[in-house]
Design an enzyme around this catalytic site. Structure first.
Site, PDB file in Angstrom:
ATOM      1  N   ASP A  44       0.846  -1.196   0.000  1.00 17.56           N
ATOM      2  CA  ASP A  44       0.000   0.000   0.000  1.00 17.56           C
ATOM      3  C   ASP A  44       0.883   1.248   0.000  1.00 17.56           C
ATOM      4  OD1 ASP A  44      -1.946   1.898   0.314  1.00 17.56           O
ATOM      5  OD2 ASP A  44      -2.939   0.916   1.993  1.00 17.56           O
ATOM      6  N   ASP A  45       0.842   1.987  -1.080  1.00 18.85           N
ATOM      7  CA  ASP A  45       1.625   3.222  -1.205  1.00 18.85           C
ATOM      8  C   ASP A  45       3.130   2.968  -1.355  1.00 18.85           C
ATOM      9  OD1 ASP A  45      -0.867   4.286  -0.692  1.00 18.85           O
ATOM     10  OD2 ASP A  45      -0.263   5.494   1.036  1.00 18.85           O
ATOM     11  N   CYS A  84      -5.962   4.598  -3.080  1.00 23.44           N
ATOM     12  CA  CYS A  84      -6.302   3.216  -2.702  1.00 23.44           C
ATOM     13  C   CYS A  84      -7.594   2.659  -3.286  1.00 23.44           C
ATOM     14  CB  CYS A  84      -6.395   3.111  -1.181  1.00 23.44           C
ATOM     15  SG  CYS A  84      -4.871   3.493  -0.310  1.00 23.44           S
ATOM     16  N   ARG A  88      -8.000  -0.525  -6.011  1.00 22.17           N
ATOM     17  CA  ARG A  88      -8.389  -1.875  -5.575  1.00 22.17           C
ATOM     18  C   ARG A  88      -9.648  -2.344  -6.305  1.00 22.17           C
ATOM     19  NH1 ARG A  88      -5.703  -2.480  -0.374  1.00 22.17           N
ATOM     20  NH2 ARG A  88      -4.135  -0.839  -0.528  1.00 22.17           N
ATOM     21  N   LYS A 141      -5.938  -5.388   3.783  1.00 20.01           N
ATOM     22  CA  LYS A 141      -6.802  -4.201   3.744  1.00 20.01           C
ATOM     23  C   LYS A 141      -7.796  -4.280   2.591  1.00 20.01           C
ATOM     24  CE  LYS A 141      -6.179   0.651   2.422  1.00 20.01           C
ATOM     25  NZ  LYS A 141      -5.218   1.773   2.372  1.00 20.01           N
ATOM     26  N   HIS A 143     -10.875  -1.810   1.901  1.00 22.93           N
ATOM     27  CA  HIS A 143     -11.063  -0.426   1.423  1.00 22.93           C
ATOM     28  C   HIS A 143     -12.030  -0.291   0.248  1.00 22.93           C
ATOM     29  CE1 HIS A 143      -8.936   3.744   1.627  1.00 22.93           C
ATOM     30  NE2 HIS A 143     -10.185   3.748   2.083  1.00 22.93           N
ATOM     31  N   SER A 166      -8.114   2.350   5.500  1.00 19.48           N
ATOM     32  CA  SER A 166      -6.693   2.642   5.720  1.00 19.48           C
ATOM     33  C   SER A 166      -6.347   2.686   7.203  1.00 19.48           C
ATOM     34  CB  SER A 166      -6.311   3.970   5.055  1.00 19.48           C
ATOM     35  OG  SER A 166      -6.442   3.848   3.661  1.00 19.48           O
ATOM     36  N   HIS A 241       1.669   2.206   3.973  1.00 17.36           N
ATOM     37  CA  HIS A 241       0.818   3.384   4.177  1.00 17.36           C
ATOM     38  C   HIS A 241       1.088   3.923   5.582  1.00 17.36           C
ATOM     39  CE1 HIS A 241      -2.879   5.710   4.653  1.00 17.36           C
ATOM     40  NE2 HIS A 241      -3.237   5.456   3.404  1.00 17.36           N
ATOM     41  N   ASP A 293      -0.589  -0.619  -4.761  1.00 13.24           N
ATOM     42  CA  ASP A 293      -1.898  -0.067  -5.144  1.00 13.24           C
ATOM     43  C   ASP A 293      -1.803   1.344  -5.709  1.00 13.24           C
ATOM     44  OD1 ASP A 293      -1.356   1.271  -2.706  1.00 13.24           O
ATOM     45  OD2 ASP A 293      -3.488   1.389  -2.221  1.00 13.24           O
ATOM     46  N   ASN A 294      -0.704   2.017  -5.459  1.00 11.51           N
ATOM     47  CA  ASN A 294      -0.460   3.358  -6.019  1.00 11.51           C
ATOM     48  C   ASN A 294       0.963   3.757  -5.632  1.00 11.51           C
ATOM     49  OD1 ASN A 294      -2.701   4.018  -3.512  1.00 11.51           O
ATOM     50  ND2 ASN A 294      -0.672   4.942  -3.314  1.00 11.51           N
ATOM     51  N   LYS A 314       1.933   9.430  -5.095  1.00 13.57           N
ATOM     52  CA  LYS A 314       0.536   9.141  -4.783  1.00 13.57           C
ATOM     53  C   LYS A 314      -0.371  10.349  -5.031  1.00 13.57           C
ATOM     54  CE  LYS A 314      -2.399   7.792  -0.887  1.00 13.57           C
ATOM     55  NZ  LYS A 314      -2.453   7.122   0.425  1.00 13.57           N
TER      56      LYS A 314
HETATM   57 MG    MG Z   1      -2.595   3.130  -1.323  1.00 13.65          MG
END
Ligand code: MG
Length: 474
Positions: A44-45, A84, A88, A141, A143, A166, A241, A293-294, A314
């Site tokens: 994540d991130d 996010c 997803r 996660k 989300h 998150s 994240h 995811d980003n 991001k």
């Molecule tokens: Mg993310």
């Protein structure tokens, strides 16, 4: 035909001889007694430049680097969105997120007071593979809506262990402490995020220091329980994240601060998953994909990652916001290599269903394409374009090597200010992956071609009502 495709053209010519000899007209599909297991691990991130195999000089990621060396490493692989929730949604549905309402005009993601979630009508990868006899588990996660009717168990997953949104949400900060200060010196109870098994909350606040380790234990247990397969394991890590937490074994062990500690723990986790597949004897019938995811959350400085030589991070529609690591590992089936073909996380939906011998839904537009030809070194990617959205607005568009920006904007307090370009910017991503040099004036034919492609794309896109803006009690 550009250089990206040249190797495949030669491969295709060489392959023709074999095809004639074998009277075999379909791509090489792995010979298995049952469809392959699919494991999708996302960070994540995490940025494009955060792994050793993607150029980080000192964060140690030996397990991911091994996956990259033994498998196929993509250098033009994208998350479908720079934040996010939409990213997803696209991964799990094979559809651009605006089609399913997974965007907002004001809100970028879901929040703990969101009143909506991924619509029931969407067909997720878990539902599609479940229909084909797969066991389906998610550890991590979600989300995509925290209300009961939107949880993973209502979207095709047999089991879920993880957090609903998150790890920086449900704030419970001491009086006078700013969010930013809290994120730089985090304590567990600053965020009252629940930890859920299936549909039952069992810990609140989640002890985030042990979260990566516990996800790993759950993932390993899922593999062991489903070794007879086939199975889908979706493992979307909550880290890196912010707020960043690592377990005691990893804290202060890297030379890159807490961010490095967190990435090194995720790398350890990947190693545990691979080892579990090996122990279960299923590595050679399992496709493992690792991505993010980003891009990295740059405004958090040393608590955010890096997009390497890519511009932005991001939230932005520069490459650093959406181009992420993409590693595909399947020993005995995917040959070691690096590809410059273009792929998107949306394509995992279509590729996985094709590998499972199924069909994607035919009653709606599906944007994901089957990447098998690239994975098996048999041809180019069917994907030649990428669309870059922010808050449901098309900011940029890529076709082949060229990318146009209609709107540019930084994010989270970082420059540039929003600029609407009367003459869109044109970047040659092959010559200039850092998006430094606008070549619109000097390459009018390329400019016209990619702008026209973007307009065709725009005309064919369908939008559902944006669901992220539905928040609160009113
Ligand atoms: Mg993310």
């Amino acid at each position: 035909m550009d250089g990206r495709h040249r190797r495949h053209r030669l491969t295709a010519i060489a392959g023709l001889t074999l095809l004639v000899a074998a009277c075999e007209l379909t791509p090489r599909t792995p010979t298995l007694d049952q469809p392959p297991n699919i494991v999708i691990i996302t960070a994540d991130d995490m940025g494009y430049g955060d792994l050793g195999s993607y150029g980080h000089p000192n964060i140690r990621t030996p397990h991911l680097d091994r996956m990259a060396a033994e498998g196929q490493r993509w250098t033009n692989f994208y998350a479908q969105a720079p934040v996010c929730s939409p990213s997803r949604a696209a991964l799990l549905t094979g559809r651009v997120h605006v089609r399913s309402g997974m965007f907002g005009r004001r809100q970028g993601v879901f929040f703990p007071d969101s009143r909506s979630g991924l619509p029931d009508e969407e067909v997720t990868l878990a539902e599609a593979l479940g229909e084909l006899g797969y066991a389906t588990g998610i550890v991590g996660k979600w989300h995509l809506g925290h209300l009961p009717q939107y949880l993973p168990t209502r979207h095709g997953f047999d089991s879920w262990y993880g957090i609903p949104y998150s790890n920086d949400m449900d704030q419970n900060l001491p009086e006078g402490l700013t969010n930013r200060s809290a994120l730089f010196e985090p304590e567990i109870d600053y965020w009252q995020v629940p930890l859920i098994r299936n549909e039952t909350e069992f810990e609140r606040p989640t002890d985030q220091t042990t979260l990566t380790r516990r996800y790993t234990e759950e993932a390993v247990a899922f593999i062991e329980a489903n070794r007879d397969g086939p199975f889908l394991l979706y493992l979307p890590h909550s880290m890196p994240h912010v707020p960043l937490f690592a377990s005691d074994e990893f804290r202060e062990q890297s030379t890159a601060g807490i961010y490095g500690d967190v990435i090194e723990e995720i790398d350890w986790s990947v190693g545990q998953v691979i080892a579990a597949l090996d122990r279960a004897g299923v590595s050679e019938r399992t496709l493992v994909v690792f991505t993010s995811d980003n891009g990295p959350w740059l405004s958090f400085q040393t608590h955010g990652g890096t997009s390497g030589l890519l511009r932005g991070g991001k939230g932005t529609t520069f490459e650093g916001g959406m181009r992420v690591p993409g590693i595909f590992w399947w020993p005995g089936t995917i040959e070691p290599g690096v590809t410059q073909e273009i792929g998107s996380a949306m394509d995992l939906f279509t590729t996985a269903i094709a590998l499972a011998g199924g069909q994607v839904p035919d009653d709606r537009p599906i944007d994901g394409v089957d990447l098998s030809a690239v994975l098996f070194d048999e041809g180019p990617s069917p994907r030649d374009v990428m669309a870059y959205y922010r808050l449901g607005e098309l900011y940029a568009f890529r076709q082949g090597r060229y990318k146009v920006h209609f709107v540019t904007e930084g994010r989270y307090g970082l420059p540039p200010e929003r600029t609407d370009h009367d003459t869109p910017l044109l970047f040659d991503l092959d010559q200039d992956p850092s998006e430094r040099f606008d070549v619109a004036a000097e390459r009018p034919e390329a400019f016209d071609a990619v702008v026209a492609a973007a307009e065709r794309y725009r005309a064919n896109m369908t939008f559902a009502e944006p669901l992220f803006d539905l928040r609160g009690g009113s």
